[in-house]
Write a protein that holds these residues in place. Structure first.
Motif, mmCIF file in Angstrom:
data_model
loop_
_atom_site.group_PDB
_atom_site.id
_atom_site.type_symbol
_atom_site.label_atom_id
_atom_site.label_comp_id
_atom_site.label_asym_id
_atom_site.label_seq_id
_atom_site.Cartn_x
_atom_site.Cartn_y
_atom_site.Cartn_z
ATOM 1 N N GLU A 64 39.198 48.888 51.173
ATOM 2 C CA GLU A 64 37.924 48.294 50.142
ATOM 3 C C GLU A 64 38.207 47.203 49.607
ATOM 4 O OE1 GLU A 64 37.177 52.067 48.334
ATOM 5 O OE2 GLU A 64 34.716 51.378 48.534
ATOM 6 N N VAL A 65 37.231 46.619 49.093
ATOM 7 C CA VAL A 65 37.226 45.323 48.623
ATOM 8 C C VAL A 65 35.846 45.975 48.003
ATOM 9 C CG1 VAL A 65 38.717 43.893 48.859
ATOM 10 C CG2 VAL A 65 36.440 43.737 49.696
ATOM 11 N N ILE A 66 35.720 45.847 46.216
ATOM 12 C CA ILE A 66 34.315 46.317 46.448
ATOM 13 C C ILE A 66 34.275 44.407 45.580
ATOM 14 C CG2 ILE A 66 32.921 47.632 44.157
ATOM 15 C CD1 ILE A 66 34.766 49.843 45.102
ATOM 16 N N ALA A 67 32.851 44.048 45.660
ATOM 17 C CA ALA A 67 32.408 43.306 44.701
ATOM 18 C C ALA A 67 31.389 42.849 43.326
ATOM 19 C CB ALA A 67 31.738 41.633 45.519
ATOM 20 N N LEU A 68 31.592 42.717 42.357
ATOM 21 C CA LEU A 68 31.208 43.336 41.544
ATOM 22 C C LEU A 68 29.574 42.261 40.854
ATOM 23 C CD1 LEU A 68 34.163 45.287 39.337
ATOM 24 C CD2 LEU A 68 31.876 46.041 40.764
ATOM 25 N N HIS A 69 29.706 41.116 41.289
ATOM 26 C CA HIS A 69 28.972 40.243 40.726
ATOM 27 C C HIS A 69 27.608 40.404 40.644
ATOM 28 C CE1 HIS A 69 28.510 39.604 44.922
ATOM 29 N NE2 HIS A 69 27.374 39.060 44.738
ATOM 30 N N ALA A 106 26.369 43.326 39.938
ATOM 31 C CA ALA A 106 26.313 45.406 39.587
ATOM 32 C C ALA A 106 25.732 45.259 37.839
ATOM 33 C CB ALA A 106 28.338 46.123 39.706
ATOM 34 N N SER A 107 25.215 44.752 37.530
ATOM 35 C CA SER A 107 24.678 45.317 36.759
ATOM 36 C C SER A 107 23.188 45.873 36.883
ATOM 37 C CB SER A 107 24.621 43.950 35.581
ATOM 38 O OG SER A 107 23.830 43.117 35.713
ATOM 39 N N SER A 108 22.720 46.080 37.238
ATOM 40 C CA SER A 108 21.762 46.834 38.040
ATOM 41 C C SER A 108 22.449 47.675 39.459
ATOM 42 C CB SER A 108 20.625 45.789 38.696
ATOM 43 O OG SER A 108 20.679 45.152 39.776
ATOM 44 N N THR A 109 21.795 49.058 39.120
ATOM 45 C CA THR A 109 22.566 50.343 40.241
ATOM 46 C C THR A 109 21.882 49.845 41.475
ATOM 47 O OG1 THR A 109 21.334 52.189 38.678
ATOM 48 C CG2 THR A 109 21.703 52.507 40.694
ATOM 49 N N ASN A 110 23.304 50.167 42.156
ATOM 50 C CA ASN A 110 23.241 50.053 43.684
ATOM 51 C C ASN A 110 23.464 48.424 43.554
ATOM 52 O OD1 ASN A 110 23.002 52.238 44.257
ATOM 53 N ND2 ASN A 110 21.368 52.561 45.305
ATOM 54 N N GLY A 111 23.859 47.999 42.725
ATOM 55 C CA GLY A 111 24.327 46.203 43.287
ATOM 56 C C GLY A 111 25.356 46.019 43.436
ATOM 57 N N ALA A 112 26.105 47.114 42.774
ATOM 58 C CA ALA A 112 27.892 46.823 43.729
ATOM 59 C C ALA A 112 27.950 46.517 45.232
ATOM 60 C CB ALA A 112 28.675 47.802 43.312
ATOM 61 N N GLN A 113 28.689 45.524 45.668
ATOM 62 C CA GLN A 113 28.564 45.406 46.981
ATOM 63 C C GLN A 113 30.333 46.154 47.255
ATOM 64 O OE1 GLN A 113 28.229 41.182 48.094
ATOM 65 N NE2 GLN A 113 26.064 41.417 48.001
ATOM 66 N N LEU A 114 30.185 47.492 48.467
ATOM 67 C CA LEU A 114 31.373 47.486 48.600
ATOM 68 C C LEU A 114 31.880 47.354 50.390
ATOM 69 C CD1 LEU A 114 29.537 49.569 46.523
ATOM 70 C CD2 LEU A 114 31.633 50.925 47.244
ATOM 71 N N PRO A 119 30.917 53.897 35.946
ATOM 72 C CA PRO A 119 31.360 53.034 34.904
ATOM 73 C C PRO A 119 32.036 51.296 36.181
ATOM 74 C CG PRO A 119 32.999 54.046 34.842
ATOM 75 C CD PRO A 119 32.113 55.586 35.668
ATOM 76 N N GLY A 120 32.566 51.667 37.299
ATOM 77 C CA GLY A 120 33.294 50.781 38.025
ATOM 78 C C GLY A 120 32.354 49.971 39.019
ATOM 79 N N LEU A 121 31.517 50.801 39.025
ATOM 80 C CA LEU A 121 29.989 50.009 40.117
ATOM 81 C C LEU A 121 28.864 49.425 39.437
ATOM 82 C CD1 LEU A 121 30.509 52.730 43.125
ATOM 83 C CD2 LEU A 121 31.641 51.332 42.362
ATOM 84 N N LEU A 122 28.497 50.048 37.712
ATOM 85 C CA LEU A 122 27.846 49.939 37.160
ATOM 86 C C LEU A 122 27.511 49.428 36.751
ATOM 87 C CD1 LEU A 122 24.474 49.977 37.282
ATOM 88 C CD2 LEU A 122 24.763 51.938 36.047
ATOM 89 N N ILE A 123 28.150 47.827 36.564
ATOM 90 C CA ILE A 123 29.316 47.712 34.966
ATOM 91 C C ILE A 123 28.630 45.642 35.325
ATOM 92 C CG2 ILE A 123 30.410 46.950 36.593
ATOM 93 C CD1 ILE A 123 32.494 46.792 34.100
ATOM 94 N N ASN A 124 28.220 45.196 33.631
ATOM 95 C CA ASN A 124 28.712 43.286 33.978
ATOM 96 C C ASN A 124 29.489 43.008 33.578
ATOM 97 O OD1 ASN A 124 27.539 41.490 32.966
ATOM 98 N ND2 ASN A 124 26.292 41.823 31.749
ATOM 99 N N ILE A 125 29.973 42.536 34.537
ATOM 100 C CA ILE A 125 31.514 41.481 33.956
ATOM 101 C C ILE A 125 30.786 40.427 34.028
ATOM 102 C CG2 ILE A 125 31.946 43.176 36.553
ATOM 103 C CD1 ILE A 125 31.898 40.014 38.111
ATOM 104 N N TYR A 126 29.685 40.005 33.168
ATOM 105 C CA TYR A 126 29.715 38.848 32.930
ATOM 106 C C TYR A 126 30.123 38.961 31.648
ATOM 107 C CZ TYR A 126 28.449 37.675 37.285
ATOM 108 O OH TYR A 126 28.191 37.347 39.173
ATOM 109 N N GLN A 127 31.324 39.621 30.966
ATOM 110 C CA GLN A 127 31.528 39.275 29.503
ATOM 111 C C GLN A 127 32.567 39.518 29.037
ATOM 112 O OE1 GLN A 127 30.398 43.392 28.185
ATOM 113 N NE2 GLN A 127 29.833 44.562 30.091
ATOM 114 N N THR A 128 34.185 39.867 28.625
ATOM 115 C CA THR A 128 34.910 40.053 28.203
ATOM 116 C C THR A 128 35.129 41.117 28.316
ATOM 117 O OG1 THR A 128 35.627 37.793 27.165
ATOM 118 C CG2 THR A 128 36.969 39.765 26.608
#
Ligand SMILES: *[C@@H]1O[C@H](CO)[C@@H](O)[C@H](O)[C@H]1NC(C)=O
Ligand SMILES: *[C@@H]1O[C@H](CO)[C@@H](O)[C@H](O)[C@H]1NC(C)=O
Ligand SMILES: [Cu+2]
Length: 323
Positions: A169-174, A176-184, A216-225
Motif C-alpha cells: 500500500e501507498v497513501i498519497a496525502l496531497h 488529505a486536509s479534507s475528509t476522504n481526501g487521502a488517496q489509498l 491523524p495519518g489520513l486527515l492531515i494538512n501536509i503543506y506545513q512543517t
C-alpha cells in the motif's frame, strides 16, 4: 485524435499508481503475475468500503490463478507503476506523480486459498511501514520514486508456512486536509510462504476497520512543517516481540516513526541512567533534550529526527533505502 487526448489527459492529470509486479528470491515476475491488478490506477478514498482490502469497486481488479513462492525471512520487492504499461522509457512519471506524498505500508493475511480469498475482513497484520522523516520532511513515497518504484518488504521469518495475501500500500496525502481526501493505493499479491519456523501468531486487524477517515495519518494538512506523522494502522508485527505485553512489544517492535516515540518513553522511564551507560537495541540514544545514554550496545546512534535518535539504526531489511 480523441484517443490521443484521452491518453494525454490520463498522463497529465491522474498520475496514480498500481502495485504491478513482485520480485521474490531474485525472480521478478511479470506484470500482474500473482497480483490482482486493476486496469485503472485510481485510489480508494473511502476507508470504510470492502475495497480497502484488495482494491476493486471503482478500480475493478482481474483475478489471477498464480501463486508466488516466498521464503520466510526473505525480502520481497513490490514494484509500483503509474499504469500497468508504464516504464522509465515510456512514461516520465512511471512510478507515481511526485505531488503524491505519504507513507508506504505492507500487510499479510493468512488464508487457506490465496487465489479465492477476497481479503475482506479480519486476519491482517502489518509487516512494514515508512512515513515521514521529520528532520528532512522527506516522505516514504518520495523515497519510493527515487528507487524507481521498488518497495522492499521483509516477510517475517517466524510466521507459519502456507498461503497468504500480501497487501502492499501507498497513501498519497496531497489532498488529505479534507475528509476522504487521502488517496489509498493497494493491491493484493497471492503468495505461498515456505521455510518459516511456524509458531508466531501475530495479532490482527480488519480491512475495512483498521483505518478511520479521521485517523491523524489520513486527515492531515501536509503543506506545513510537521513535527510528527502517525502512520495509519497498527504497530508492525516483529518476530520476538511479546504480542501479549504492550510495553514489551513497543520496546522490541519495529523501528518505525509511530513506535519510536513510545519506545523512547518506555526506554527513558525504565532506565535510571542519565548521560551515561549504554542504550539497548532500538532504545533512544540522543535527540533534543535527551539526557540518557548516548552510547549504543550495537552499532552507532542514528539520527531519526531532531527529537529522537535511535540505537543503532533502522535495520536494513526494514528500510526502503535497502532496496
Ligand atoms: C482455490 O480457489 C480457486 C479459485 O476459486 C479454485 O479454482 C481452486 O480449486 C482452489 N484451490 C483449492 C486447493 O481449493
Ligand atoms: C507451497 O510451497 C510448498 C513447499 O514448497 C509446496 O509443497 C506447496 O505445494 C506450495 N503451495 C502452493 C499453493 O503453491
Ligand atoms: Cu493520484
Amino acid at each position: 485524435m480523441k484517443l490521443f487526448s484521452l491518453l494525454s489527459f490520463a498522463t497529465l492529470t491522474t498520475a496514480h499508481t498500481i502495485f504491478a509486479q513482485l520480485e521474490s528470491a531474485g525472480t521478478t515476475y511479470p506484470v500482474s503475475y500473482g497480483i490482482r491488478t486493476p486496469t485503472y490506477d485510481g485510489p480508494i478514498s473511502d476507508v470504510s468500503t470492502d475495497y480497502v482490502a484488495c482494491n476493486g469497486g471503482p478500480n475493478p481488479t482481474t483475478p489471477s490463478s498464480n501463486i508466488i513462492n516466498v521464503k520466510a525471512g526473505d525480502t520481497v520487492v513490490a514494484t509500483w507503476r503509474h499504469t500497468l504499461t508504464s516504464t522509465a522509457a515510456n512514461d516520465a512519471i512511471y512510478v507515481i506523480d511526485p505531488s503524491h506524498k505519504g507513507p508506504t505500508l505492507a500487510y499479510l493475511k493468512k488464508v487457506t486459498n490465496s487465489t479465492s480469498d477476497t481479503g475482506v475482513g479480519s486476519g491482517w497484520f502489518k509487516i512494514q511501514q515508512a512515513g515521514l522523516n521529520v528532520a528532512t520532511q522527506d516522505w516514504a513515497i518520495t523515497d519510493l520514486i527515487a528507487t524507481g518504484g521498488l518497495h522492499s518488504i521483509t516477510i517475517p521469518s517466524c510466521i507459519e508456512n502456507g498461503q497468504y495475501l500480501l497487501r502492499a500500500e501507498v497513501i498519497a496525502l496531497h489532498g488529505a486536509s479534507s475528509t476522504n481526501g487521502a488517496q489509498l493505493y493497494m493491491e493484493c499479491a497471492q503468495i505461498n510462504v515456505t521455510g518459516g519456523s511456524g509458531t508466531a501468531t501475530p495479532s490482527t486487524v480488519a480491512f475495512p476497520g483498521a483505518y478511520k477517515a479521521t485517523d491523524p495519518g489520513l486527515l492531515i494538512n501536509i503543506y506545513q512543517t510537521l513535527t510528527t506523522y502517525t502512520i495509519p494502522g497498527p504497530t508492525p508485527f516483529a518476530c520476538g516481540a511479546q504480542q501479549s505485553s504492550p510495553t514489551e512489544t513497543q520496546v522490541v517492535a519495529v523501528p518505525a516513526p509511530t513506535t519510536l516515540v513510545t519506545s523512547a518513553k518506555a526506554a527513558a522511564s525504565s532506565s535510571a541512567s542519565v548521560g551515561t551507560g549504554t542504550a539497548t537495541l532500538y532504545a533512544q540514544c540522543g535527540g533534543s533534550g535527551w539526557t540518557g545514554a548516548t552510547t549504543c550496545a550495537s552499532g552507532s546512534c542514528k539520527v531519526q529526527s531532531v527529537y529522537y535518535n535511535q540505537s543503532p539504526s533502522v535495520p536494513p531489511e526494514l528500510s526502503l533505502d535497502a532496496a
